[in-house]
Design an enzyme around this catalytic site. Sequence first.
Site, PDB file in Angstrom:
ATOM      1  N   GLU A  25      -3.306  10.741  -9.100  1.00  0.00           N
ATOM      2  CA  GLU A  25      -2.488  11.917  -8.587  1.00  0.00           C
ATOM      3  C   GLU A  25      -3.220  13.088  -9.104  1.00  0.00           C
ATOM      4  O   GLU A  25      -2.750  13.898  -9.652  1.00  0.00           O
ATOM      5  CB  GLU A  25      -1.129  11.672  -8.766  1.00  0.00           C
ATOM      6  N   GLU A  27       0.342   3.639  -4.232  1.00  0.00           N
ATOM      7  CA  GLU A  27       1.496   4.085  -4.521  1.00  0.00           C
ATOM      8  C   GLU A  27       2.330   4.309  -3.066  1.00  0.00           C
ATOM      9  O   GLU A  27       2.055   4.972  -2.170  1.00  0.00           O
ATOM     10  CB  GLU A  27       1.963   4.878  -5.412  1.00  0.00           C
TER      11      GLU A  27
END
Length: 663
Positions: free
Chosen positions: A275, A395
């Site tokens: 991320e 994810e």
Amino acid sequence: MYRSIGAIVTAVFTASLMTANPAAAAEAGCKVTYTVSGQWEGGFKADVAVTNLGAALDGWKLTWDWPSGQQAGRAWNAKITESDGQVTAENTPQNARIASTATVKFGFTGTWSHANTAPLAFSLNGVTCVHGGPNRTAMEHTAAMQPGWNLGNTLDATGPDETSWGNPRVTEALLDNVKAQGFKSIRVPVTWSAHLAQDGTIEAEYLARVKEVVRWALARDLYVMVNIHHDSWQWMSKMPTEHDSVLTRFTRMWTQLAGAFTEFGPKLTFESWNEPQFTGSTGKAQEIALNAELNAAFHEIVRRSGGNNATRLLVLPTLHTSTEQEYVDPLVEQIRGLNDPNLIATVHSYGYWPFSANVAGGIRYDATAQKFDTDAFDRVHNSFIARGIPVILGEYGLLGFDRHTGTIEQGEKLKFFEYVGYYARTKKITTMLWDNGQHFDRTMFQWKDPELFAHIRSSWTTRSGTADTDQVFIAKPSPVTARTIKLNLNGTSFSGLYNGNVALARGRDYTVDGDQLTLTASALTRLSGSRTYGVNAVLTARFSQGVPWRFYVITYDTPVLSSVTGTTDKFEIPTNFRGDQLATMEAKYDDGTFAGPHDWTSFKEFDVAFAPNYTDRFTALKAAFFANVKDGQRVTLTFHYWSGTKVSYHLTKSGTAVTGTPA
């Protein structure tokens, strides 16, 4: 008692190999096939085949480490010695020479206690032969990883130990059970910051622990993805203002990791970092450029380290691992510019934010929420996959799950997972479920919500029928009437309605007209019984395929809220829910402006601003709500319940004191 189980475990290993003559370099390397051909309580029989794919060898030694504390015993066609868990198998006079492309075989018996995990890495004459596996393209490899699971909140914990965030230490039994659920790959998020020296050197003990977990997973024939995880926001995000120091530390880390994992074969992939995010930047353009710079450094370091890393599949993230086109396009350009066939793109998706977090009135997985997922996966497919670049959804889940899985209503939650699994599959996106311990119990090895996992697992191969709702509310003061519910057939056909294992009678108890299911008044009267508050019956709709859908028949009356005083730290409104369930809450001042956090919407965030407690019969308003409420101004709360009922309530804050009364 001896029990022959054939080729229980087979591991294949390949690597470049130097011959006994230092001047002659092997062209292709070696291959080792290790097979447990028999196993019984405490013992086993192993067969090993060593194929020389390079120039001829005159004398050989094969070494390996035991991953589970086994011990070798009697051997044939080789002389075996063992020291501190490392085994050396040496040629006999009869098989010392291995011609190019020839194979030598030997075997041995051994003992084991808690596990008999196959070795992952062998060295022949001092050169590592690594786990091979089938020769696949990046697209084929990524497809073979479907479906995947995240070992979340464990090795990525920011504390000193993998148990810091409440999960137990990883065991081989956990990985056995994860594989048994049908997962083909495991993402192992790792936060390294608590295990880094000032100069960026990774703590040897922690690195060894990560390697142990990876080795266990690979030995179970699982694909594994390892990354740099929460370091992303702990120190890497400072790159706009600390460019050189962040880049230096990042490159030093990946230099060490690339070297540490060289022995592992192609089923291990590296993910650049998790991320990507930055603070103190000049804007999106700089952040996109910095993410590209780190991805490029990662790619160069791993490829330059050679060996298996020269062709290992590498996973590169978009900025924020976002599916938005403005972040997808730069990564497409970078991957195509690198001209490397062994690259994978990764994005994350937690769905439409109001629904995912249960805020701003987003209580249902409606057309708007579904379109968000459809559009995201379409963009990813059209941008990457259609151009030959595979994609891993590293994810996915719902943001409300970070608090607890009850943040999202059960039926709406199931519709989300059913659709996301299905649509990602049609777009050839490999999915990796985010699980920080809230889904699969890592001690009992059971799903905390079996119905949820049933829908997730079903979505890997087919579709399941759902419905607009899983709740059938019947008001206690009113006569029971028929109820019609829209079915979402999703390509299935309706096959029957059941109360437990008892089939309800079509025509008498219910009717089906296309996608309209109608429960008759007589059936609902019978099912409601004495009409006590709460769930009176659970019905199950079955379809031609997939997972059945449940309907809860619920008797309710208008909830009753009572006056109370409290503080901004503890304010609990006595609530007689009378069978109803809270969906969301609005908060407004008398002038119509919005009170509480997220002041752009009147609808507050479930379990952050407010939360129902059905056991102790109160509705709690949290400190986070009062932190954004003005002193002395009356606030009108409107509680929305799943039955459709609305109840208003007034409160006033004065300093830390709060007073509440029914409207």
